[in-house]
Motif scaffolding. Sequence first.
Motif, PDB file in Angstrom:
ATOM      1  N   GLN A  90      15.291   7.642   4.841  1.00  0.00           N
ATOM      2  CA  GLN A  90      16.016   8.087   6.031  1.00  0.00           C
ATOM      3  C   GLN A  90      16.826   6.972   6.698  1.00  0.00           C
ATOM      4  O   GLN A  90      17.519   7.238   7.672  1.00  0.00           O
ATOM      5  CB  GLN A  90      15.053   8.675   7.054  1.00  0.00           C
ATOM      6  N   TYR A  91      16.757   5.770   6.192  1.00  0.00           N
ATOM      7  CA  TYR A  91      17.373   4.641   6.879  1.00  0.00           C
ATOM      8  C   TYR A  91      18.264   3.842   5.935  1.00  0.00           C
ATOM      9  O   TYR A  91      18.060   3.840   4.725  1.00  0.00           O
ATOM     10  CB  TYR A  91      16.275   3.750   7.468  1.00  0.00           C
ATOM     11  N   PRO A  92      19.250   3.129   6.499  1.00  0.00           N
ATOM     12  CA  PRO A  92      20.171   2.346   5.671  1.00  0.00           C
ATOM     13  C   PRO A  92      19.538   1.052   5.172  1.00  0.00           C
ATOM     14  O   PRO A  92      18.457   0.656   5.619  1.00  0.00           O
ATOM     15  CB  PRO A  92      21.320   2.050   6.637  1.00  0.00           C
ATOM     16  N   GLY A  93      20.237   0.414   4.271  1.00  0.00           N
ATOM     17  CA  GLY A  93      19.854  -0.904   3.788  1.00  0.00           C
ATOM     18  C   GLY A  93      19.002  -0.870   2.532  1.00  0.00           C
ATOM     19  O   GLY A  93      18.529   0.188   2.109  1.00  0.00           O
ATOM     20  N   PRO A  94      18.814  -2.043   1.937  1.00  0.00           N
ATOM     21  CA  PRO A  94      18.076  -2.143   0.682  1.00  0.00           C
ATOM     22  C   PRO A  94      16.606  -1.802   0.843  1.00  0.00           C
ATOM     23  O   PRO A  94      15.995  -2.096   1.862  1.00  0.00           O
ATOM     24  CB  PRO A  94      18.252  -3.609   0.283  1.00  0.00           C
ATOM     25  N   LYS A  95      16.065  -1.179  -0.180  1.00  0.00           N
ATOM     26  CA  LYS A  95      14.654  -0.799  -0.234  1.00  0.00           C
ATOM     27  C   LYS A  95      13.957  -1.651  -1.284  1.00  0.00           C
ATOM     28  O   LYS A  95      14.598  -2.311  -2.093  1.00  0.00           O
ATOM     29  CB  LYS A  95      14.491   0.675  -0.612  1.00  0.00           C
ATOM     30  N   GLY A  96      12.640  -1.584  -1.302  1.00  0.00           N
ATOM     31  CA  GLY A  96      11.864  -2.325  -2.284  1.00  0.00           C
ATOM     32  C   GLY A  96      10.676  -1.538  -2.776  1.00  0.00           C
ATOM     33  O   GLY A  96      10.242  -0.573  -2.145  1.00  0.00           O
ATOM     34  N   SER A  97      10.159  -1.963  -3.917  1.00  0.00           N
ATOM     35  CA  SER A  97       8.964  -1.375  -4.496  1.00  0.00           C
ATOM     36  C   SER A  97       8.256  -2.478  -5.269  1.00  0.00           C
ATOM     37  O   SER A  97       8.880  -3.466  -5.661  1.00  0.00           O
ATOM     38  CB  SER A  97       9.341  -0.227  -5.433  1.00  0.00           C
ATOM     39  N   LEU A  98       6.952  -2.311  -5.464  1.00  0.00           N
ATOM     40  CA  LEU A  98       6.242  -3.315  -6.243  1.00  0.00           C
ATOM     41  C   LEU A  98       5.145  -2.692  -7.078  1.00  0.00           C
ATOM     42  O   LEU A  98       4.717  -1.569  -6.835  1.00  0.00           O
ATOM     43  CB  LEU A  98       5.700  -4.437  -5.359  1.00  0.00           C
ATOM     44  N   ASP A  99       4.747  -3.433  -8.096  1.00  0.00           N
ATOM     45  CA  ASP A  99       3.644  -3.047  -8.959  1.00  0.00           C
ATOM     46  C   ASP A  99       2.452  -3.920  -8.586  1.00  0.00           C
ATOM     47  O   ASP A  99       2.593  -5.141  -8.472  1.00  0.00           O
ATOM     48  CB  ASP A  99       3.976  -3.288 -10.434  1.00  0.00           C
ATOM     49  N   LEU A 100       1.294  -3.298  -8.413  1.00  0.00           N
ATOM     50  CA  LEU A 100       0.067  -4.023  -8.112  1.00  0.00           C
ATOM     51  C   LEU A 100      -0.837  -4.028  -9.334  1.00  0.00           C
ATOM     52  O   LEU A 100      -0.919  -3.036 -10.050  1.00  0.00           O
ATOM     53  CB  LEU A 100      -0.662  -3.367  -6.933  1.00  0.00           C
ATOM     54  N   LYS A 101      -1.518  -5.136  -9.560  1.00  0.00           N
ATOM     55  CA  LYS A 101      -2.422  -5.260 -10.700  1.00  0.00           C
ATOM     56  C   LYS A 101      -3.485  -4.173 -10.659  1.00  0.00           C
ATOM     57  O   LYS A 101      -4.110  -3.942  -9.627  1.00  0.00           O
ATOM     58  CB  LYS A 101      -3.104  -6.623 -10.694  1.00  0.00           C
ATOM     59  N   GLY A 102      -3.678  -3.518 -11.798  1.00  0.00           N
ATOM     60  CA  GLY A 102      -4.726  -2.535 -11.948  1.00  0.00           C
ATOM     61  C   GLY A 102      -4.594  -1.326 -11.050  1.00  0.00           C
ATOM     62  O   GLY A 102      -5.568  -0.652 -10.762  1.00  0.00           O
ATOM     63  N   ASN A 103      -3.388  -1.047 -10.596  1.00  0.00           N
ATOM     64  CA  ASN A 103      -3.197   0.056  -9.666  1.00  0.00           C
ATOM     65  C   ASN A 103      -2.049   0.929 -10.147  1.00  0.00           C
ATOM     66  O   ASN A 103      -0.952   0.442 -10.384  1.00  0.00           O
ATOM     67  CB  ASN A 103      -2.885  -0.498  -8.276  1.00  0.00           C
ATOM     68  N   GLU A 104      -2.304   2.206 -10.299  1.00  0.00           N
ATOM     69  CA  GLU A 104      -1.267   3.151 -10.719  1.00  0.00           C
ATOM     70  C   GLU A 104      -0.241   3.392  -9.612  1.00  0.00           C
ATOM     71  O   GLU A 104       0.902   3.696  -9.862  1.00  0.00           O
ATOM     72  CB  GLU A 104      -1.891   4.482 -11.134  1.00  0.00           C
ATOM     73  N   MET A 105      -0.675   3.255  -8.353  1.00  0.00           N
ATOM     74  CA  MET A 105       0.225   3.469  -7.223  1.00  0.00           C
ATOM     75  C   MET A 105       1.295   2.372  -7.200  1.00  0.00           C
ATOM     76  O   MET A 105       1.002   1.213  -7.469  1.00  0.00           O
ATOM     77  CB  MET A 105      -0.574   3.416  -5.920  1.00  0.00           C
ATOM     78  N   GLN A 106       2.507   2.765  -6.908  1.00  0.00           N
ATOM     79  CA  GLN A 106       3.618   1.827  -6.813  1.00  0.00           C
ATOM     80  C   GLN A 106       4.152   1.891  -5.381  1.00  0.00           C
ATOM     81  O   GLN A 106       4.981   2.739  -5.064  1.00  0.00           O
ATOM     82  CB  GLN A 106       4.699   2.182  -7.826  1.00  0.00           C
ATOM     83  N   PRO A 107       3.662   1.006  -4.488  1.00  0.00           N
ATOM     84  CA  PRO A 107       4.082   1.067  -3.082  1.00  0.00           C
ATOM     85  C   PRO A 107       5.599   0.922  -2.930  1.00  0.00           C
ATOM     86  O   PRO A 107       6.233   0.116  -3.607  1.00  0.00           O
ATOM     87  CB  PRO A 107       3.367  -0.122  -2.444  1.00  0.00           C
TER      88      PRO A 107
END
Length: 162
Positions: A47-64
Amino acid sequence: MRAFIFIFISALFISGCGAAESDTHNHDGLVIGNHERCHMCGMMVKQYPGPKGSLDLKGNEMQPKFCSTRDMFMFALQPENRRQVEALWVHDMAATDWQHPEDEHFIDATKAWYVYGSNRKAVMGVAVAPFSTLAAAEAFAQQYGGAVFEYDEITLELLSAK
């Protein structure tokens, strides 16, 4: 006996190749859904402008996912989180629109160049604007102000100063 040695050596090569492949990180297919919330602040990411980010965590299927690269760095650089981060992804702002960054323009955050302190704002204030090339980062900084940084120069101290 030769057949046994051949099979044994072949198995070593095959298992070595498989290990190398599992250590690589791939952002293909990284999608931020319309209703995903920022892992750091809980705001709706898209919903907001500008660059976004994501990361991979060790041993975790979730990708924040994060509504801003600043939030992503504030999370990833915390000492208790830093050792858990396997890979970080950011938008290449030379390849996508500031108001609506597109998912197909994610790049490896560790290889990006960043402009911090520009007058282009993102959802959480001062943007940490990522670019795939130094030339693009310098052109952005010349147009909008700010300083150019490499990945290793982005620190909690830098982000907390403004």
